[in-house]
Design a protein around this motif. Structure first.
Motif, PDB file in Angstrom:
ATOM      1  N   ALA A 241       0.829  -1.208   0.000  1.00 19.72           N
ATOM      2  CA  ALA A 241       0.000   0.000   0.000  1.00 19.72           C
ATOM      3  C   ALA A 241       0.863   1.257   0.000  1.00 19.72           C
ATOM      4  O   ALA A 241       0.576   2.228  -0.715  1.00 19.72           O
ATOM      5  CB  ALA A 241      -0.930  -0.003   1.215  1.00 19.72           C
ATOM      6  N   TYR A 242       1.935   1.232   0.776  1.00 17.60           N
ATOM      7  CA  TYR A 242       2.803   2.414   0.860  1.00 17.60           C
ATOM      8  C   TYR A 242       3.546   2.652  -0.451  1.00 17.60           C
ATOM      9  O   TYR A 242       3.589   3.788  -0.956  1.00 17.60           O
ATOM     10  CB  TYR A 242       3.805   2.260   2.005  1.00 17.60           C
TER      11      TYR A 242
ATOM     12  N   ARG B 256       2.571   6.368  -7.098  1.00 17.02           N
ATOM     13  CA  ARG B 256       1.516   7.089  -7.811  1.00 17.02           C
ATOM     14  C   ARG B 256       1.678   8.601  -7.628  1.00 17.02           C
ATOM     15  O   ARG B 256       1.458   9.366  -8.570  1.00 17.02           O
ATOM     16  CB  ARG B 256       0.141   6.658  -7.318  1.00 17.02           C
ATOM     17  N   LYS B 257       2.064   9.022  -6.436  1.00 13.78           N
ATOM     18  CA  LYS B 257       2.241  10.445  -6.179  1.00 13.78           C
ATOM     19  C   LYS B 257       3.323  11.031  -7.076  1.00 13.78           C
ATOM     20  O   LYS B 257       3.211  12.164  -7.565  1.00 13.78           O
ATOM     21  CB  LYS B 257       2.599  10.668  -4.709  1.00 13.78           C
TER      22      LYS B 257
ATOM     23  N   SER C  70       2.749   1.722  -3.398  1.00 11.74           N
ATOM     24  CA  SER C  70       1.793   2.139  -4.429  1.00 11.74           C
ATOM     25  C   SER C  70       1.444   3.620  -4.269  1.00 11.74           C
ATOM     26  O   SER C  70       1.355   4.357  -5.251  1.00 11.74           O
ATOM     27  CB  SER C  70       0.520   1.302  -4.358  1.00 11.74           C
ATOM     28  N   ARG C  71       1.282   4.049  -3.037  1.00 12.18           N
ATOM     29  CA  ARG C  71       0.908   5.445  -2.786  1.00 12.18           C
ATOM     30  C   ARG C  71       2.018   6.413  -3.197  1.00 12.18           C
ATOM     31  O   ARG C  71       1.774   7.396  -3.889  1.00 12.18           O
ATOM     32  CB  ARG C  71       0.558   5.623  -1.308  1.00 12.18           C
TER      33      ARG C  71
ATOM     34  N   THR D 262       0.281   3.522 -10.593  1.00 13.51           N
ATOM     35  CA  THR D 262       0.768   2.616  -9.560  1.00 13.51           C
ATOM     36  C   THR D 262       1.930   1.780 -10.090  1.00 13.51           C
ATOM     37  O   THR D 262       2.119   1.660 -11.312  1.00 13.51           O
ATOM     38  CB  THR D 262      -0.348   1.670  -9.104  1.00 13.51           C
TER      39      THR D 262
END
Length: 300
Positions: free
Chosen positions: A224-225, A231-232, A227-228, A237
């Motif tokens: 999750a981290y 993406r930022k 990917s975040r 992703t």
């Protein structure tokens, strides 16, 4: 305001469309100088843009090349790898390696660039321990290239001492950006560098069954981290980027090798040929076989 450049054709021996050439000096007796800038300019988007530097090229292993992608996408082949570069990517091509680099057919890149050599540049390469054929970093450094272009345009007909002094500072800045990760020490800096490190790791391991689970294990962060933060930085992703890179690699293998569809599917870690064909058709609008028939050995 940014300087407006005169549109000229590339000199003989180069391929692709037109470019804004703002500086040109083919006096190769200056290679023994501390700094020698051969050319600088801006490449306009062209789907036919294709450059090859091999041991058979006339000026092989003379120039280091710095380029920054303003928009679009392109590809670099070096040392058996193919890297995809896009808007916001800074890259360096080492003169001691063979390269091919070219524009994406659908979304050709626009880029600003500088060809440079000299004893001081050789010393910088040694200082930073650069042995790789290609270095890529996602860095906002378009202004660095425009400043180099300004210096080259302003001083090209006069005393080059001040010009070379300014160029040296800018090249040092670019090398520092490219090697930023080599000097990262604290946790905060490591986290800031993480998206770029993941992108480079994916590019280098696209034939090794790369996955988001593998990235999580490699970089010691949750899926999750990663990917975040990815993406930022890049707008997609890691999973989406891996899928894009697999298709890019598939296009390269289809156009440039005689590997069967099944062999390509296996090399890129698709479950089977059917899954590969479906993914390829979804991305490109044609089957792998049709794509192979339509493209020669230079087209992606």
């Amino acid at each position: 305001m940014k300087k407006q450049f005169v549109l000229e054709k590339r000199p003989e021996g180069f391929n692709g469309g037109k470019e804004h050439i703002i500086y040109r000096n083919f006096d190769y007796s200056m290679l023994s100088n501390p700094i020698y800038v051969e050319q600088a300019g801006i490449t306009e988007p062209s789907p036919d843009y294709y450059i090859e530097h091999t041991s058979q090229s006339r000026y092989y292993n003379i120039m280091y090349i710095f380029e920054y992608v303003i928009s679009g996408k392109g590809y670099i082949e070096c040392d058996g790898q193919m890297l995809c570069v896009g808007a916001g990517d800074l890259y360096f091509l080492n003169r001691m390696h063979e390269h091919k680099y070219y524009a994406d057919k659908r979304d050709p890149f626009k880029k600003i660039w500088l060809n440079i050599s000299g004893t001081m540049i050789d010393d910088m390469v040694k200082l930073y321990g650069i042995k790789e054929g290609v270095l890529v970093a996602h860095e906002n450094c378009e202004s660095v290239f425009f400043e180099a272009h300004r210096l080259l345009s302003e001083f090209k007909n006069g005393d080059t001492t001040e010009m070379n002094r300014g160029i040296a500072v800018l090249i040092f800045d670019l090398f520092s950006r490219l090697r930023r990760e080599s000097f990262v020490t604290d946790t905060a800096d490591n986290k800031r560098a993480l998206p770029n490190r993941m992108k480079r790791y994916i590019d280098k391991n696209i034939y090794n069954g790369i996955s988001t689970e593998g990235l999580s294990s490699k970089f010691f962060f949750s899926k999750a981290y990663i990917s975040r933060v990815f993406r930022k930085e890049f707008g997609i992703t890691p999973k989406q980027y891996i899928s894009e890179r697999r298709i890019v690699a598939a296009k390269y293998l289809l156009a440039s090798t005689e590997l069967s569809i099944a062999q390509i599917a296996d090399r890129l870690s698709y479950a089977d040929s059917k899954h590969f064909a479906n993914a390829f058709r979804d991305a490109e609008g044609v089957s792998p076989s049709d794509y192979r028939r339509e493209h020669n050995d230079t087209g992606v």
